[in-house]
Design an enzyme around this catalytic site. Sequence first.
Site, PDB file in Angstrom:
ATOM      1  CB  ALA A  76      -0.910   0.001   1.217  1.00 14.35           C
ATOM      2  CG  ASN A  93      -1.440   1.364  -4.421  1.00 13.72           C
ATOM      3  OD1 ASN A  93      -0.789   0.905  -5.350  1.00 13.72           O
ATOM      4  ND2 ASN A  93      -1.276   0.958  -3.175  1.00 13.72           N
ATOM      5  CE1 TYR A 142      -1.624   4.294   4.602  1.00 18.01           C
ATOM      6  CE2 TYR A 142      -1.768   5.305   6.772  1.00 18.01           C
ATOM      7  CZ  TYR A 142      -1.405   4.241   5.970  1.00 18.01           C
ATOM      8  OH  TYR A 142      -0.835   3.125   6.526  1.00 18.01           O
ATOM      9  CG  ASN A 171       4.261   6.079  14.233  1.00 15.59           C
ATOM     10  OD1 ASN A 171       3.115   6.068  14.687  1.00 15.59           O
ATOM     11  ND2 ASN A 171       4.681   7.024  13.416  1.00 15.59           N
ATOM     12  CG  ASP A 286       1.428  14.832  11.065  1.00 17.08           C
ATOM     13  OD1 ASP A 286       1.304  13.745  10.466  1.00 17.08           O
ATOM     14  OD2 ASP A 286       2.497  15.484  11.078  1.00 17.08           O
TER      15      ASP A 286
HETATM   16  N1  UFG Z   1       7.969  14.112  11.497  1.00 20.44           N
HETATM   17  C1  UFG Z   1       8.790  15.200  11.566  1.00 20.44           C
HETATM   18  N2  UFG Z   1       9.806  15.299  10.658  1.00 20.44           N
HETATM   19  C2  UFG Z   1      10.030  14.363   9.703  1.00 20.44           C
HETATM   20  C3  UFG Z   1       9.175  13.246   9.642  1.00 20.44           C
HETATM   21  C4  UFG Z   1       8.147  13.171  10.553  1.00 20.44           C
HETATM   22  O1  UFG Z   1       8.627  16.070  12.417  1.00 20.44           O
HETATM   23  O2  UFG Z   1      10.976  14.532   8.922  1.00 20.44           O
HETATM   24  C5  UFG Z   1       6.902  13.998  12.484  1.00 20.44           C
HETATM   25  C6  UFG Z   1       5.515  13.908  11.889  1.00 20.44           C
HETATM   26  O3  UFG Z   1       4.974  15.186  11.631  1.00 20.44           O
HETATM   27  C7  UFG Z   1       4.792  13.161  12.980  1.00 20.44           C
HETATM   28  C8  UFG Z   1       5.846  12.200  13.536  1.00 20.44           C
HETATM   29  O4  UFG Z   1       7.085  12.777  13.161  1.00 20.44           O
HETATM   30  O5  UFG Z   1       4.441  14.056  13.999  1.00 20.44           O
HETATM   31  C9  UFG Z   1       5.767  10.814  12.949  1.00 20.44           C
HETATM   32  O6  UFG Z   1       5.682  10.933  11.545  1.00 20.44           O
HETATM   33  P1  UFG Z   1       5.937   9.701  10.551  1.00 20.44           P
HETATM   34  O7  UFG Z   1       5.806  10.223   9.181  1.00 20.44           O
HETATM   35  O8  UFG Z   1       7.166   8.998  10.933  1.00 20.44           O
HETATM   36  O9  UFG Z   1       4.757   8.731  10.899  1.00 20.44           O
HETATM   37  P2  UFG Z   1       3.189   9.006  10.917  1.00 20.44           P
HETATM   38  O10 UFG Z   1       2.789   8.999  12.349  1.00 20.44           O
HETATM   39  O11 UFG Z   1       2.767  10.160  10.107  1.00 20.44           O
HETATM   40  O12 UFG Z   1       2.680   7.767  10.095  1.00 20.44           O
HETATM   41  C10 UFG Z   1       2.964   6.479  10.491  1.00 20.44           C
HETATM   42  C11 UFG Z   1       2.827   5.534   9.298  1.00 20.44           C
HETATM   43  C12 UFG Z   1       1.446   5.589   8.803  1.00 20.44           C
HETATM   44  C13 UFG Z   1       0.480   5.365   9.907  1.00 20.44           C
HETATM   45  C14 UFG Z   1       0.738   6.276  11.056  1.00 20.44           C
HETATM   46  C15 UFG Z   1      -0.173   5.961  12.202  1.00 20.44           C
HETATM   47  O13 UFG Z   1       3.691   5.914   8.265  1.00 20.44           O
HETATM   48  O14 UFG Z   1       1.286   4.593   7.836  1.00 20.44           O
HETATM   49  O15 UFG Z   1       2.062   6.127  11.463  1.00 20.44           O
HETATM   50  O16 UFG Z   1       0.423   6.200  13.405  1.00 20.44           O
HETATM   51  F1  UFG Z   1      -0.766   5.570   9.503  1.00 20.44           F
END
Ligand code: UFG
Length: 332
Positions: A76, A93, A142, A171, A286
């Site tokens: 995905a 997708n 998503y 995560n 977020d």
């Molecule tokens: N973040 C930053 N800088 C970066 C990358 C991320 O500050 O360079 C922050 C994001 O804004 C968020 C946290 O770090 O606050 C975590 O972000 P990620 O992108 O690592 O993960 P997400 O929580 O957005 O997403 C992940 C998975 C998703 C899932 C989600 C649910 O990638 O598939 O967790 O918790 F849906």
Amino acid sequence: MGKKVLVCGGAGYIGSHMVRQLVESGFEPIVFDNLSQGHAAAVTGVPLVRGDLLDPAALAELFAAHAFDAVYHFAALIAVGESVIAPDIYYRNNVVGALNLLDAMRTAGVDRFVFSSTAAVYGNPETELIAETHPQTPINPYGRSKRMMEQVLEDYGRAFGIRSVIFRYFNAAGADPSGEIGEAHDPETHLVPNVLLAALGAREGLDIFGDDYDTRDGTCVRDYIHVNDIASAHLAALDWMETRDGSHVFNLGNGNGFTNREVLEAARRVTGIDIPYRIGPRRDGDAATLVADSTRAKTLLGWTPKTPEIEAIIESAWAWHRAPKYGPFSGA
Ligand code: UFG
């Protein structure tokens, strides 16, 4: 010979860790991957069929060639921010592709399915720890694409006898201790790899997206779970489906939330590097806080995470990122 299982997205980050555990446990995985995100080099010692879930003919051929006992679906698109900008691509997708896969299973008479869902189905949580019963109001395409597929699985269970286990990952982070596989997205959007790439100087510094959230230091809180602990739950899912009809959902997280700043601090301790960072604007889509209650997976599946500590998770990711075998920073 072990049971044959199909691993869609087996060349990707979580899928490749799954394949490794399946082989270690005596299964015979076949990987199906379009390599849009995955890496052929992540698949060693098992067949890799290059193909796309949006191509029903390729799926029909795959199911005609192998008698699968079960199907894992990791293929995905997963970037929350990107899904806000390109929802068409996400729905095609993540929903149409998954429906094609389920239809190919039905035609071939395969009735066991393990689905990768996400904490993003919950939206902004109403409770500190999120249990599976928490209301689902996803706040980005998503999360909505995954929520739709969960509903499809419920209906397919009832109407067509498809058995499924749905895992809502929090995560995913870390890498296998072998050093042979790890996280290698391009572009990388996730926090842990981005912190480590900043430590290596492969990016200029870490951008932290927002520090005005209602959390203990203003940055978002997430629950990090080792990728091999995610994979081990997926192994347990096969036993679970032996004796149960219908679809069953489980959270996968450690139940500990860390702010983005705390992850940065933990990475500084692990690497010994004073990783530079700057605070930027919030990223669309977020949620402020996402922390799992995974009691259900622990009690019902007998699942026990082996690497729950944040520093150990980052340590394993650090070992990979210093010497990645493939991906944009491998030098390959
Ligand atoms: N973040 C930053 N800088 C970066 C990358 C991320 O500050 O360079 C922050 C994001 O804004 C968020 C946290 O770090 O606050 C975590 O972000 P990620 O992108 O690592 O993960 P997400 O929580 O957005 O997403 C992940 C998975 C998703 C899932 C989600 C649910 O990638 O598939 O967790 O918790 F849906």
